[in-house]
Write an enzyme that holds these catalytic residues in place. Structure first.
Site, mmCIF file in Angstrom:
data_model
loop_
_atom_site.group_PDB
_atom_site.id
_atom_site.type_symbol
_atom_site.label_atom_id
_atom_site.label_comp_id
_atom_site.label_asym_id
_atom_site.label_seq_id
_atom_site.Cartn_x
_atom_site.Cartn_y
_atom_site.Cartn_z
ATOM 1 N N HIS A 64 0.858 -1.192 0.000
ATOM 2 C CA HIS A 64 0.000 0.000 0.000
ATOM 3 C C HIS A 64 0.883 1.227 0.000
ATOM 4 C CE1 HIS A 64 0.703 -1.417 4.078
ATOM 5 N NE2 HIS A 64 0.623 -0.170 4.483
ATOM 6 N N GLY A 65 0.298 2.336 -0.335
ATOM 7 C CA GLY A 65 1.067 3.569 -0.490
ATOM 8 C C GLY A 65 1.457 4.209 0.827
#
Length: 146
Positions: A64-65
């Site tokens: 995920h970012g």
């Protein structure tokens, strides 16, 4: 009707990924294709992986970012890519790469649903055995329940 966090089109089956980073790019590309994130979000997924591994155990990685990339998320969504051949994830074997993008703190609730599914080894074996993307989506569909 609200859009599903995990639409059927975001579930893919793949034979192999050349590397961990390619697997992250593939999971990220599905999020981009579905309109959930801007392309720059995928770069932040790679950036986060460089600082902390998103491997969770039981063949699962959840890239995920970074927090700085929150403005690149248009809506909360998941992508799931299941690999026939395990991806080397810093010495661990990942078969499921779950890309995640969450607005506000929605990603925490989404993560907990994924964690519950993958904490059950029988459920994980069922996910590995699924022969089609549709079957895999059906087995993961509880993440869409609000």
């Amino acid at each position: 009707m609200t859009e599903e966090i995990l639409p059927a089109g975001n579930v893919r089956l793949a034979v192999r990924a050349a590397s961990r980073d390619d697997a992250i790019r593939e999971a990220g590309a599905v999020l981009v294709e579905s309109g959930a994130v801007d392309p720059g979000y995928v770069d932040s997924m790679l950036e986060r992986e460089g600082s902390v591994s998103t491997y969770m155990g039981n063949f699962l990685a959840i890239p995920h970012g970074t927090n700085e990339a929150k403005d690149r998320i248009r809506r909360s969504a998941l992508s799931v890519v299941r690999y026939d051949e395990p991806v080397d994830w810093n010495g661990e074997e990942a078969r499921f790469v779950v890309g995640i993008a969450g607005i506000e703190n929605e990603h925490l609730e989404i993560l907990s649903k994924i964690a519950i599914i993958f904490s059950d080894e029988d459920a994980v074996q069922g996910l590995i055995a699924a022969s089609t993307a549709q079957e895999l989506h059906a087995l993961l569909s509880e993440v869409n329940d609000s």
